[in-house]
Motif scaffolding. Structure first.
Motif, PDB file in Angstrom:
ATOM      1  N   LYS A 276      39.140 -63.729  43.891  1.00  0.00           N
ATOM      2  CA  LYS A 276      38.416 -64.993  43.696  1.00  0.00           C
ATOM      3  C   LYS A 276      38.820 -65.935  44.820  1.00  0.00           C
ATOM      4  CE  LYS A 276      37.072 -68.213  40.133  1.00  0.00           C
ATOM      5  NZ  LYS A 276      37.119 -68.540  38.718  1.00  0.00           N
ATOM      6  N   ASP A 277      37.901 -66.159  45.727  1.00  0.00           N
ATOM      7  CA  ASP A 277      38.147 -67.056  46.866  1.00  0.00           C
ATOM      8  C   ASP A 277      39.381 -66.644  47.668  1.00  0.00           C
ATOM      9  OD1 ASP A 277      35.917 -68.620  46.092  1.00  0.00           O
ATOM     10  OD2 ASP A 277      37.184 -69.721  44.664  1.00  0.00           O
ATOM     11  N   GLY A 278      39.536 -65.330  47.883  1.00  0.00           N
ATOM     12  CA  GLY A 278      40.653 -64.830  48.678  1.00  0.00           C
ATOM     13  C   GLY A 278      41.958 -64.689  47.926  1.00  0.00           C
ATOM     14  N   GLN A 279      41.946 -64.952  46.646  1.00  0.00           N
ATOM     15  CA  GLN A 279      43.156 -64.831  45.828  1.00  0.00           C
ATOM     16  C   GLN A 279      43.005 -63.653  44.871  1.00  0.00           C
ATOM     17  OE1 GLN A 279      46.066 -66.836  46.032  1.00  0.00           O
ATOM     18  NE2 GLN A 279      44.998 -67.343  47.915  1.00  0.00           N
ATOM     19  N   VAL A 280      44.054 -62.842  44.763  1.00  0.00           N
ATOM     20  CA  VAL A 280      44.064 -61.751  43.792  1.00  0.00           C
ATOM     21  C   VAL A 280      44.362 -62.359  42.424  1.00  0.00           C
ATOM     22  CG1 VAL A 280      45.205 -59.623  43.060  1.00  0.00           C
ATOM     23  CG2 VAL A 280      44.745 -60.018  45.484  1.00  0.00           C
ATOM     24  N   VAL A 281      43.357 -62.339  41.550  1.00  0.00           N
ATOM     25  CA  VAL A 281      43.527 -62.924  40.222  1.00  0.00           C
ATOM     26  C   VAL A 281      43.554 -61.851  39.130  1.00  0.00           C
ATOM     27  CG1 VAL A 281      42.503 -65.134  40.893  1.00  0.00           C
ATOM     28  CG2 VAL A 281      41.050 -63.347  39.884  1.00  0.00           C
TER      29      VAL A 281
ATOM     30  N   PRO B 190      47.586 -65.794  34.570  1.00  0.00           N
ATOM     31  CA  PRO B 190      47.588 -66.642  33.374  1.00  0.00           C
ATOM     32  C   PRO B 190      46.541 -67.765  33.421  1.00  0.00           C
ATOM     33  CG  PRO B 190      49.835 -66.115  33.997  1.00  0.00           C
ATOM     34  CD  PRO B 190      48.951 -65.590  35.099  1.00  0.00           C
ATOM     35  N   GLN B 191      46.285 -68.320  34.606  1.00  0.00           N
ATOM     36  CA  GLN B 191      45.311 -69.405  34.726  1.00  0.00           C
ATOM     37  C   GLN B 191      43.872 -68.930  34.520  1.00  0.00           C
ATOM     38  OE1 GLN B 191      47.854 -68.443  36.773  1.00  0.00           O
ATOM     39  NE2 GLN B 191      47.819 -69.743  38.565  1.00  0.00           N
ATOM     40  N   HIS B 192      43.635 -67.618  34.646  1.00  0.00           N
ATOM     41  CA  HIS B 192      42.279 -67.076  34.544  1.00  0.00           C
ATOM     42  C   HIS B 192      42.055 -66.237  33.285  1.00  0.00           C
ATOM     43  CE1 HIS B 192      42.636 -68.068  38.845  1.00  0.00           C
ATOM     44  NE2 HIS B 192      41.341 -68.338  38.747  1.00  0.00           N
ATOM     45  N   GLN B 193      43.055 -66.161  32.433  1.00  0.00           N
ATOM     46  CA  GLN B 193      42.889 -65.374  31.211  1.00  0.00           C
ATOM     47  C   GLN B 193      41.915 -66.067  30.272  1.00  0.00           C
ATOM     48  OE1 GLN B 193      46.829 -64.501  29.673  1.00  0.00           O
ATOM     49  NE2 GLN B 193      47.367 -63.350  31.503  1.00  0.00           N
ATOM     50  N   GLY B 194      41.238 -65.259  29.463  1.00  0.00           N
ATOM     51  CA  GLY B 194      40.288 -65.789  28.506  1.00  0.00           C
ATOM     52  C   GLY B 194      38.911 -66.071  29.089  1.00  0.00           C
TER      53      GLY B 194
ATOM     54  N   LEU C 108      51.393 -61.482  41.057  1.00  0.00           N
ATOM     55  CA  LEU C 108      50.589 -61.496  39.834  1.00  0.00           C
ATOM     56  C   LEU C 108      51.261 -60.669  38.749  1.00  0.00           C
ATOM     57  CD1 LEU C 108      47.998 -62.079  38.208  1.00  0.00           C
ATOM     58  CD2 LEU C 108      46.980 -60.080  39.340  1.00  0.00           C
ATOM     59  N   TRP C 109      51.734 -59.475  39.089  1.00  0.00           N
ATOM     60  CA  TRP C 109      52.412 -58.622  38.110  1.00  0.00           C
ATOM     61  C   TRP C 109      53.639 -59.315  37.548  1.00  0.00           C
ATOM     62  CZ3 TRP C 109      52.290 -53.337  41.144  1.00  0.00           C
ATOM     63  CH2 TRP C 109      50.983 -52.858  41.164  1.00  0.00           C
ATOM     64  N   ARG C 110      54.371 -60.015  38.398  1.00  0.00           N
ATOM     65  CA  ARG C 110      55.539 -60.761  37.916  1.00  0.00           C
ATOM     66  C   ARG C 110      55.103 -61.877  36.955  1.00  0.00           C
ATOM     67  NH1 ARG C 110      59.786 -58.749  40.456  1.00  0.00           N
ATOM     68  NH2 ARG C 110      59.719 -58.209  42.649  1.00  0.00           N
ATOM     69  N   ALA C 111      54.064 -62.608  37.320  1.00  0.00           N
ATOM     70  CA  ALA C 111      53.578 -63.704  36.469  1.00  0.00           C
ATOM     71  C   ALA C 111      53.110 -63.189  35.110  1.00  0.00           C
ATOM     72  CB  ALA C 111      52.441 -64.441  37.170  1.00  0.00           C
ATOM     73  N   CYS C 112      52.609 -61.950  35.087  1.00  0.00           N
ATOM     74  CA  CYS C 112      52.119 -61.346  33.842  1.00  0.00           C
ATOM     75  C   CYS C 112      53.185 -60.507  33.139  1.00  0.00           C
ATOM     76  CB  CYS C 112      50.890 -60.492  34.134  1.00  0.00           C
ATOM     77  SG  CYS C 112      49.467 -61.453  34.668  1.00  0.00           S
ATOM     78  N   GLU C 113      54.402 -60.527  33.691  1.00  0.00           N
ATOM     79  CA  GLU C 113      55.545 -59.801  33.119  1.00  0.00           C
ATOM     80  C   GLU C 113      55.272 -58.311  32.961  1.00  0.00           C
ATOM     81  OE1 GLU C 113      56.797 -61.889  29.587  1.00  0.00           O
ATOM     82  OE2 GLU C 113      57.104 -63.748  30.681  1.00  0.00           O
TER      83      GLU C 113
END
Length: 139
Positions: A50-55, A76-80, A17-22
Motif C-alpha cells: 500500500k503506497d510502497g509499504q508492506v502492510v 495492526p493499523q490495517h487490520q479489520g 511487520l512480522w515483529r509487530a504482529c508477534e
C-alpha cells in the motif's frame, strides 16, 4: 493495496511487520526463513503493498499432498479492513493452480482472534496433533 510477489527489497519491512504482529518465534530466524522460501516456490510468498509499504504478507507452500499457509500478517493499523481475507484468497488461488486439493495451517490454540478469522474463511479445526523436529538450529 496491490498484492504482489515478495522481493528481497521487501525484507526489512516484512520482518518489521512480522515483529509487530508477534509472528517471530524465538527459535526462528526470520531472515533465514525468507532466504529458504526464496529457494522454494518464491511465487507463493506474497506481500500486500500500500503506497510502497508492506502492510500484509502470506507465505504458502505445496509439496504435492496439501498446501500450507504461514506468516499471514496484516499490520495492526490495517487490520479489520479485509486485507487479510484478500491476501489469503490470493494464496488459495495460487495453491489451487498448482493442484493443491487442501490447505492446512497452524494457529496457536490461544490465538482466538486469528482462529475466528480463519473460521470466517471456511477453515475448521481438525483432530490432529502437530509434531515437529528441528533439523537446523537457527539460534
Amino acid at each position: 493495496m496491490i498484492i504482489r510477489p515478495f522481493t528481497l527489497a521487501d525484507t526489512e519491512q516484512t520482518i518489521a511487520l512480522w515483529r509487530a504482529c508477534e509472528l517471530i518465534a524465538s527459535h526462528n530466524d526470520p531472515l533465514k526463513d525468507i532466504e529458504r522460501k526464496m529457494k522454494v516456490d518464491p511465487d507463493l510468498f506474497l506481500v500486500g503493498d500500500k503506497d510502497g509499504q508492506v502492510v500484509a504478507t502470506v507465505m504458502a507452500g505445496y509439496e504435492g499432498h496439501r498446501g500450507w499457509i504461514y506468516y499471514l500478517a496484516v499490520s495492526p493499523q490495517h487490520q479489520g479492513q479485509g486485507i487479510g481475507k484478500v491476501i489469503v484468497l490470493e494464496a488459495e488461488k495460487l495453491l489451487l493452480a498448482k493442484g493443491a486439493p487442501k490447505i492446512d495451517l497452524m494457529v496457536r490454540s490461544t490465538n482466538y482472534k486469528v482462529i475466528g478469522f480463519y473460521q470466517s474463511l471456511g477453515y475448521a479445526a481438525e483432530a490432529v496433533t502437530v509434531m515437529g523436529k528441528r533439523l537446523i538450529n537457527d539460534r
